[in-house]
Design an enzyme around this catalytic site. Structure first.
Site, PDB file in Angstrom:
ATOM      1  N   GLY A  17     -59.655  15.504   5.400  1.00 47.34           N
ATOM      2  CA  GLY A  17     -58.259  15.821   5.731  1.00 47.34           C
ATOM      3  C   GLY A  17     -57.704  16.862   4.732  1.00 47.34           C
ATOM      4  N   GLY A  49     -38.858  26.849  -2.833  1.00 48.79           N
ATOM      5  CA  GLY A  49     -39.494  26.938  -1.739  1.00 48.79           C
ATOM      6  C   GLY A  49     -39.489  25.670  -0.840  1.00 48.79           C
ATOM      7  N   ILE A  86     -41.838  23.268  -0.576  1.00 46.52           N
ATOM      8  CA  ILE A  86     -42.360  22.029  -1.405  1.00 46.52           C
ATOM      9  C   ILE A  86     -41.478  21.485  -2.226  1.00 46.52           C
ATOM     10  CG2 ILE A  86     -44.236  21.325  -3.137  1.00 46.52           C
ATOM     11  CD1 ILE A  86     -46.194  23.263  -1.567  1.00 46.52           C
ATOM     12  N   MET A 123     -49.290  29.802   4.013  1.00 46.39           N
ATOM     13  CA  MET A 123     -50.362  28.841   4.017  1.00 46.39           C
ATOM     14  C   MET A 123     -49.508  27.592   4.625  1.00 46.39           C
ATOM     15  SD  MET A 123     -50.968  29.112  -0.349  1.00 46.39           S
ATOM     16  CE  MET A 123     -52.430  30.493  -0.693  1.00 46.39           C
ATOM     17  N   HIS A 158     -30.213  16.474  29.763  1.00 52.98           N
ATOM     18  CA  HIS A 158     -28.671  16.375  29.183  1.00 52.98           C
ATOM     19  C   HIS A 158     -28.531  14.723  29.035  1.00 52.98           C
ATOM     20  CE1 HIS A 158     -24.506  16.789  28.331  1.00 52.98           C
ATOM     21  NE2 HIS A 158     -24.217  15.891  29.224  1.00 52.98           N
TER      22      HIS A 158
END
Length: 455
Positions: free
Chosen positions: A37, A176, A178, A308, A434
């Site tokens: 992963g 940013g 992170i 990224m 709605h």
């Protein structure tokens, strides 16, 4: 020999491997970590979202839910981190299952090129060969020369996911995605958080209007945010860490997160043995079909140009293997969304206003606030807005940006609209349930096309 040998099993590599297997290829994957992963699933996207989702509920209780008074609750940080680890384990085991289901061979170890077609697994000495090779080794935290990272008091994003206690004072260097997401997590748990950003605004790659709106909201929630600040040194000191700023000011914190970006990860890959090199930013050059200088070697994700983002890597992985198998493969980079999973969320897809202005593209803007949405009012989530940028002459949607509750989910439809080259009128005329938050996007599209109904 494999039809395809993939180096790296992150969201680019493992998705590419599965798609290649679906297309009938014999696929092998080399991954140095036991858990599949990549950074995203192990120490990035997934664990951070587990913490963000859980701490958001804690924060809601602490500030007081509508119609509910709660007294005498306490934080069990160990249980919270255990939940995060359980989520990660479930996801990584899911990829193991998919590898077995699709007949993908997994090789545990670090890959090193021996030639244009051969790769050695460094730990075992096993030599593998592929008709096609795909480099998907991802990225690593960027550690600047002025930061003395000891991975305990001065840390990267990996360590910031698992502090053994809530720091009293937490400094985040970098405003940013992170830095803000992890800063918000520990602020919700009780830390006094200070975010230091070198540029004149947080989230500098996103639409400027969103950045300004996000900064106001985060400050109101209690985060200290300082922009236009240059950090010249970060180092452990005593039981904490010291942050020195240009001009002589110094800050002290229990822990400091250095989150100033990430770098392409090609350490030990031996690219030179394959006749490959990197550019001035450490990225592997590729053509429009994600091929390196050798047509049988492809590269995707964080090791090549572009944002990224995990889902960007996944799309490139699929495009790369489809090009190998069929001669056709394509990624619509304009339709790749970006989401900051704070509360409120901040999200965007397509061009920003700044990019349209720089390119001289004529555009019009339609905005709709959360405060005018019946569903947002019912949720008690009236802060934020969505804006649609459409071509002034053709009405084609060029970009959609928003800040507000679950706006990342709302903008999924906007990504689809950009992918299918829809107009603001198309999106505005399409029926929406709605009451739902999706109506905010519909009304913003109506505003860009002609005029909204509910404003």
């Amino acid at each position: 020999m494999y039809d395809l040998l993939v180096i790296g099993a992150g969201p680019g590599g493992y998705v590419a491997a599965i798609r290649a297997a679906q297309l009938g290829m014999k696929v092998g994957v080399v991954e140095k970590e036991k858990a599949l992963g990549g950074t995203c699933l192990r120490v990035g996207c997934i664990p951070s979202k587990a913490l963000l989702e859980t701490t958001e509920r804690i924060y809601e209780v602490k500030k007081g839910l509508l119609g509910l008074k709660v007294e005498g609750f306490s934080l069990d940080l160990g249980a919270l981190l255990a939940h995060k680890d359980k989520v990660v384990q479930a996801n990584t085991q899911g990829i193991e299952f998919l590898f077995k289901k699709n007949g993908i061979a997994r090789h545990l170890g670090t890959a090193r090129f021996l030639s244009e077609r051969k790769v050695e697994v460094a730990e075992t000495g096993e030599v593998l060969e592929g008709r096609y090779l795909l480099i998907a080794t991802g990225s690593a935290p960027l550690i600047p020369p002025w930061a003395e990272v000891d991975y305990e008091r001065v840390v990267t994003s990996t360590e910031a996911l698992s502090f053994p206690e809530v720091p009293e004072r937490f400094v985040v260097v970098g405003g940013g995605v992170i830095g803000l997401e992890l800063g918000v997590v520990w602020h919700r748990l009780g830390a006094k958080v200070t975010v230091l950003e070198y540029t004149d605004r947080i989230l500098p790659t996103m639409d400027a209007e969103l950045s300004r709106a996000a900064e106001k909201i985060f400050k109101k929630e209690g985060l200290e945010i300082r922009t236009g600040v240059r950090v010249v040194r970060v180092a452990p000191e005593g039981k904490g860490a010291r942050v020195e700023l240009e001009g002589g000011e110094a800050l002290w914190a229990d822990r400091v997160l250095v989150a100033v970006g990430r770098r392409p990860y090609t350490d030990g890959l031996g690219l030179e043995a394959a006749g490959l090199s990197t550019d001035e930013r450490g990225r592997i050059p590729v053509d429009g079909h994600l091929r390196t200088k050798h047509p049988h070697i492809y590269a995707i994700g964080d090791v090549i140009r572009g944002p990224m983002l995990a889902h960007k890597a996944s799309e490139e992985g699929i495009a790369a293997v489809e090009h190998m198998a069929t001669g056709v493969g394509h990624v619509d980079y304009l339709a790749i969304p970006s989401v900051v999973y704070t509360h409120p969320e901040v999200a965007g897809v397509g061009y920003t206003e700044e990019e349209l202005k720089a390119q001289g593209i004529p555009y019009k803007v339609g905005r709709f606030p959360y405060s005018a949405s019946g569903r947002a009012r019912a949720m008690g989530e009236t802060e934020g807005f969505v804006k649609v940028l459409a071509h002034r002459d053709t009405d084609r949607i060029l970009g959609v940006h928003g800040i507000g509750a679950r706006v990342g989910d709302v903008l999924a439809e906007a990504a689809l609209a950009i992918f299918f080259k829809a107009s603001a009128e198309d999106l505005g005329r399409a029926p929406h349930a709605h009451p739902s938050l999706s109506e905010i996007l519909k009304e913003a599209a109506l505003a860009a096309w002609e005029r909204p109904i509910h404003l």
